[in-house]
Write an enzyme that holds these catalytic residues in place. Structure first.
Site, short mmCIF file in Angstrom:
data_model
loop_
_atom_site.label_atom_id
_atom_site.label_comp_id
_atom_site.label_asym_id
_atom_site.label_seq_id
_atom_site.Cartn_x
_atom_site.Cartn_y
_atom_site.Cartn_z
N GLY A 1 -3.87 -8.43 14.45
CA GLY A 1 -3.53 -7.63 13.28
C GLY A 1 -4.70 -7.53 12.30
O GLY A 1 -4.50 -7.47 11.09
N ASP B 1 0.83 -1.23 0.00
CA ASP B 1 0.00 0.00 0.00
C ASP B 1 0.85 1.26 0.00
O ASP B 1 0.58 2.20 -0.74
CB ASP B 1 -1.07 0.01 1.11
CG ASP B 1 -0.55 -0.05 2.53
OD1 ASP B 1 0.63 -0.44 2.74
OD2 ASP B 1 -1.33 0.27 3.45
N TYR C 1 8.35 -2.01 11.03
CA TYR C 1 7.49 -1.50 9.96
C TYR C 1 8.11 -0.26 9.33
O TYR C 1 8.23 -0.15 8.11
CB TYR C 1 6.10 -1.20 10.54
CG TYR C 1 5.12 -0.59 9.56
CD1 TYR C 1 4.37 -1.40 8.71
CD2 TYR C 1 4.93 0.79 9.49
CE1 TYR C 1 3.46 -0.86 7.82
CE2 TYR C 1 4.03 1.35 8.59
CZ TYR C 1 3.29 0.52 7.76
OH TYR C 1 2.40 1.08 6.88
N ASP D 1 -5.98 -0.36 5.57
CA ASP D 1 -6.90 -0.78 6.63
C ASP D 1 -8.22 -0.03 6.54
O ASP D 1 -9.30 -0.62 6.62
CB ASP D 1 -6.26 -0.55 8.01
CG ASP D 1 -4.98 -1.34 8.18
OD1 ASP D 1 -4.70 -2.20 7.33
OD2 ASP D 1 -4.25 -1.08 9.16
N SER E 1 -6.76 -5.05 12.25
CA SER E 1 -7.03 -3.64 12.05
C SER E 1 -8.20 -3.10 12.87
O SER E 1 -9.13 -2.48 12.34
CB SER E 1 -7.24 -3.36 10.57
OG SER E 1 -7.11 -2.00 10.39
N SER E 2 -8.13 -3.31 14.17
CA SER E 2 -9.14 -2.73 15.05
C SER E 2 -9.04 -1.21 15.05
O SER E 2 -10.05 -0.51 15.22
CB SER E 2 -8.97 -3.27 16.47
OG SER E 2 -7.74 -2.86 17.04
N SER E 3 -7.83 -0.67 14.83
CA SER E 3 -7.69 0.80 14.86
C SER E 3 -8.49 1.44 13.73
O SER E 3 -9.20 2.42 13.95
CB SER E 3 -6.22 1.20 14.82
OG SER E 3 -5.59 0.75 13.63
N GLY F 1 -4.80 -8.02 18.99
CA GLY F 1 -3.44 -8.50 18.74
C GLY F 1 -3.30 -9.44 17.55
O GLY F 1 -2.24 -9.99 17.30
P1 ADP Z 1 -4.73 -3.26 14.90
O1 ADP Z 1 -5.25 -2.08 14.18
O2 ADP Z 1 -4.01 -4.20 14.00
O3 ADP Z 1 -5.78 -3.98 15.69
P2 ADP Z 1 -3.27 -1.23 16.25
O4 ADP Z 1 -2.10 -1.25 17.16
O5 ADP Z 1 -3.14 -0.44 14.99
O6 ADP Z 1 -3.65 -2.75 15.95
O7 ADP Z 1 -4.53 -0.65 17.01
C1 ADP Z 1 -4.92 -1.19 18.26
C2 ADP Z 1 -5.27 -0.05 19.20
O8 ADP Z 1 -6.51 0.57 18.79
C3 ADP Z 1 -5.53 -0.51 20.61
O9 ADP Z 1 -4.33 -0.59 21.35
C4 ADP Z 1 -6.44 0.60 21.14
O10 ADP Z 1 -5.68 1.73 21.52
C5 ADP Z 1 -7.24 0.99 19.92
N1 ADP Z 1 -8.56 0.31 19.89
C6 ADP Z 1 -9.03 -0.50 18.93
N2 ADP Z 1 -10.28 -0.91 19.20
C7 ADP Z 1 -10.61 -0.34 20.38
C8 ADP Z 1 -11.79 -0.36 21.20
N3 ADP Z 1 -12.88 -1.08 20.87
N4 ADP Z 1 -11.78 0.37 22.34
C9 ADP Z 1 -10.69 1.09 22.68
N5 ADP Z 1 -9.58 1.15 21.95
C10 ADP Z 1 -9.52 0.45 20.82
MG MG Z 2 -4.05 -0.63 13.18
#
Ligand code: ADP
Ligand code: MG
Length: 365
Positions: A109, A21, A206, A157, A111-113, A107
């Site tokens: 990966g 990307d 990264y 993402d 893409s929760s962010s 954890g």
């Molecule tokens: P990924 O995107 O791969 O899951 P990242 O390190 O980019 O990993 O993002 C994870 C971070 O996003 C978490 O440490 C937290 O700060 C934030 N986050 C994601 N989802 C939530 C949630 N539901 N509530 C609070 N914080 C969250």
């Molecule tokens: Mg992320």
């Protein structure tokens, strides 16, 4: 009664096109059936109040606050960054109370962010009767993560979370900045198999890989690695061995995405699976972003009946693998993999059946 809006944004899985990307390249990804749900209500004052069911925390800030949160409140920079970025772009989002929850495993990966950002943006815009083009939404969320959270992520993402479609794979072109979808044959299923080793090193590693790709493009005299083929990289005499290997991963991934689209269009799932195995091999040999645990999972996949392909997914250096399997055999595979992995590595893996799913959407409001 005051208006309540609920938005959902999914996590994503990358199927082919690893680290492409930020090299203006190509990716095949899919939104998955897990993600972040954001519930929003208007507030009179120009403040953001945010709470997360996931971590049990809450935070509050003025909408004009320039300084990011620090320490235990740093998680709240994702929504605050999104609201700030929308307002800076002229989208007049006002005060809001935001409650988020998530069913994405942490954890892995997945893409929760981005799911957090996109669900926040969609809820906030809808709450104030605003809207933007889907790619603009993805870009504004990326900008928030780059500039406010301070993570130099590419657009993959956020774009995957926005453009997902049920039963379809998303082809993303990061030079054109465009997205289109290709149907996935119905007899296929996706398994996520987490190595149990989180991708903790990914920050430093990264950024180092990004710098190496930039250096490779400069040495080859092109704007980005998108502009060269694997053949040209192999023939270039000006590159040191590490730079050459890094470049070959990116050019190979771009070529595998194109071959992967052709395989899907021709309903040749076994060809698609082979490309996934090749992609993992290139991560291991050329890009150095695999681990012995991820390699073990892919070796188990290769020896398991009903598995068409498997590779690491996302940044690498830990996290999860993605397996393309025959749907009819998925239950049997889910049963046998954890034991095989434990026998081989002594570690414990987690397994999840998923499928290409609809992208970000309003659930209410
Ligand atoms: P990924 O995107 O791969 O899951 P990242 O390190 O980019 O990993 O993002 C994870 C971070 O996003 C978490 O440490 C937290 O700060 C934030 N986050 C994601 N989802 C939530 C949630 N539901 N509530 C609070 N914080 C969250
Ligand atoms: Mg992320």
């Amino acid at each position: 009664m005051s208006k309540t809006v609920v938005a959902f944004a999914p996590g994503r899985v990358e199927l082919l096109g690893n680290h492409t990307d930020y090299n203006e390249g190509l990716v095949l990804a899919a939104a998955i059936d897990l993600g972040v749900t954001a519930r929003a209500e208007r507030l009179e004052a120009d403040v953001l109040e945010v709470s997360s069911e996931t971590n049990g925390r809450r935070a509050q800030a003025s909408l004009d606050q320039r300084a990011p949160f620090t320490g235990d409140s740093a998680w709240a920079n994702y929504p605050l960054g999104v609201i700030r970025t929308l307002r800076d772009a002229g989208l007049e989002v006002g005060g809001l109370r935001l409650q988020v929850s998530s069913n994405l495993p942490l954890g892995w990966g997945l893409s929760s962010s981005a799911a957090f950002e996109v669900s926040t943006a969609l809820a906030a815009l809808s709450l104030y009767d605003l809207s933007v083009e889907p790619m603009t939404l993805a870009k504004l969320c990326q900008k928030a993560e780059n500039e406010f959270v301070g993570v130099q992520c590419g657009l993959l993402d956020q774009a995957s979370s926005v453009f997902g479609r049920e039963g379809e794979v998303i082809r993303l072109d990061f030079r054109e900045v465009s997205a289109s979808t290709v149907p996935m044959p119905a007899h296929a299923a996706l398994l996520l198999v987490d190595s149990g080793v989180p991708h903790e090193l990914s920050g430093g590693e990264y950024n180092e890989r990004r710098a190496q790709c930039r250096a490779a493009a400069a040495a080859l005299g092109v704007r980005a690695l998108r502009d060269v083929t694997s053949k040209a990289v192999a023939a270039a005499t000006s590159l040191d061995p590490v730079t050459r290997a890094r470049a070959l991963h990116i050019t190979g991934e771009n070529e595998r995405v194109q071959a992967g689209v052709a395989a899907l269009e021709a309903n040749r799932l076994d060809d698609f699976g082979r490309l996934m195995f090749e992609s993992h091999e290139s991560s291991k040999r050329n890009f150095g972003n695999s681990t012995s645990f991820l390699d073990s999972l892919v070796e188990i996949a290769a020896a398991t009946p009903g598995v068409l392909g498997a590779r690491l997914t996302g940044g690498g250096f830990g996290g999860a693998t993605i397996w393309l399997v025959e749907k009819a055999q998925a239950p049997a595979i889910l049963q046998t993999v954890p034991e095989a992995y434990h026998r081989k590595t002594g570690a414990t893996c987690k397994v999840l059946l998923t499928k290409p799913s609809q992208g970000a959407r309003l659930l209410h409001g």
